[in-house]
Design an enzyme around this catalytic site. Sequence first.
Site, mmCIF file in Angstrom:
data_model
loop_
_atom_site.group_PDB
_atom_site.id
_atom_site.type_symbol
_atom_site.label_atom_id
_atom_site.label_comp_id
_atom_site.label_asym_id
_atom_site.label_seq_id
_atom_site.Cartn_x
_atom_site.Cartn_y
_atom_site.Cartn_z
ATOM 1 N N GLY A 292 1.774 2.585 5.460
ATOM 2 C CA GLY A 292 2.899 1.738 5.833
ATOM 3 C C GLY A 292 3.536 2.180 7.140
ATOM 4 O O GLY A 292 3.938 1.346 7.963
ATOM 5 N N CYS B 67 1.994 0.914 -8.273
ATOM 6 C CA CYS B 67 3.187 1.412 -7.579
ATOM 7 C C CYS B 67 4.442 1.175 -8.388
ATOM 8 O O CYS B 67 5.430 1.893 -8.244
ATOM 9 C CB CYS B 67 3.310 0.750 -6.210
ATOM 10 N N GLU C 61 5.652 -3.346 1.083
ATOM 11 C CA GLU C 61 5.720 -3.147 -0.364
ATOM 12 C C GLU C 61 4.998 -1.835 -0.658
ATOM 13 O O GLU C 61 3.773 -1.786 -0.697
ATOM 14 C CB GLU C 61 5.054 -4.316 -1.095
ATOM 15 N N GLY D 276 0.818 -1.205 0.000
ATOM 16 C CA GLY D 276 0.000 0.000 0.000
ATOM 17 C C GLY D 276 0.851 1.254 0.000
ATOM 18 O O GLY D 276 2.002 1.247 -0.443
ATOM 19 N N SER D 277 0.293 2.318 0.534
ATOM 20 C CA SER D 277 0.945 3.623 0.486
ATOM 21 C C SER D 277 1.954 3.784 1.619
ATOM 22 O O SER D 277 1.828 3.151 2.677
ATOM 23 C CB SER D 277 -0.107 4.727 0.605
ATOM 24 N N PRO D 278 2.965 4.645 1.433
ATOM 25 C CA PRO D 278 3.907 4.915 2.517
ATOM 26 C C PRO D 278 3.226 5.467 3.768
ATOM 27 O O PRO D 278 3.651 5.161 4.889
ATOM 28 C CB PRO D 278 4.852 5.956 1.900
#
Length: 483
Positions: A196, A251, A213, A191-193
Amino acid sequence: MEVKMELHKTLEELRRNFKSGTTRNASWRKAQLSALLHLLRHCEEKIFAALNEDLGKDPVESYRDEIGVVEKSTKHSLSHIDQWMAPKKCRLPLVMFPTTGEVLPEPLGLVLVFSCWNFPISLALDPLVGAISAGNAVVIKPSELAPACATLLANLIPVYLDGSFIKVIVGGADVSATLLQHKWDKIFFTGSPRVGRIVMSAAAKHLTPVTLELGGKCPAIMDSLSSPSDLRVAVKRVVGGKWGPCSGQACLGIDYMLVEGKFASTLIELLKKEIVKCFGNDTRDLKNMSRIVNKHHFRRLSNLLEDPSVFSSIVHGGSLNEEKMLIEPTILLDPPLDAEIMTEEIFGPLLPIITLNDIQETIEFINSRPKPLAIYAFTKDDNFKRRILSETSSGSVTFNDVMIQFVCDQLPFGGVGESGFGRYHGSYSFDTFSHEKGVMHRRFIFEVESRYPPWNNLKLRFLRMAYNFDYLGLLLYILGLKG
């Protein structure tokens, strides 16, 4: 409160079942992987329908990016699982005689897999393949932003796979937050930072290992290819890799391109022609393109274009259809580098092209930004390739193609820095969900008294020779020929 209690009960049940040792058997692992193949084959049309409902994906795109990739990974794991599970013998130094050593992979335990909405089937099931191969009990939390696919997984997995060890838990952010309050033996997040960081922070409370990831702004470098045929192939691969997978909501997709200024106009014209060939030129009814996932992301992308200095840089496309949630493939030439479109991950069908005086300047440009998940470079210059490999850092580097590395089980897939950490695919997935336990077998003969007190200078000399693997000195010492 009821939901929390139910989750707690489910997780306790999974932990008890894992302790039974069933998942440690190769036969159980192979049976689950075979069952997953049956699921994919028998339910292909249902998967196509769910992906179309959530994202408007064409069946061909769905098979390529969601079903085929998991079938391939599952077959690869089935054919290698015995080899991966086998203890790996270690060559120990002679000074350890009479001792043998091995590395024994063992399952981590109960693992949590967070999948994402842009590839809601493959990015749920591909990590599952690795987790099953390594012998874990697994909870999958699909993204609530792809509800049809989440519901489908929740309905199908209990039918085909062993529900005593593998479960799907659906729900929104509140369910994810509740799951993160529990202790896991591994968390795998795609997913997104931003999310994350939340996952990693929650995992830290229990010292839970995490694979993240994430994503980032993946650049594509386009060198001045001398061969017209090479250039046409490169452009086709750029268009297919940028706008083909989930309408740029990937991504691993190209976020922006870097090119020498003198070559920009030629590149743009070729890109335009290939875009029309792949997706048509009717902006009201684009062909072969997925939808933007929801209104929030549609408006996020449209807001990127509202900056007048960004809008004025559009050289192709720019049409938006909020009713159908479609955005035309859009090319921008030299938007301001401090604009949001160049500082944040785009995650959509917008492609900025940044011009430089010399293609070698791309290395400094890339290094001035966070480490990307991938770098793509279209070049036949071997010296330039070596510079890219040695002077930049990224999750992966692919020369003369886009995203193809994702489907290769022999290569690790993962990020570095802000694009994530940890890796999977093929044997790397098995390793990610395993603990490699060092095992040493020692006999009761040939005791080395220099290991033990009382200490003296002779023992110190013996230890120095042992740690330096000075076998001649040790032999002379044992024979009494060296003091």
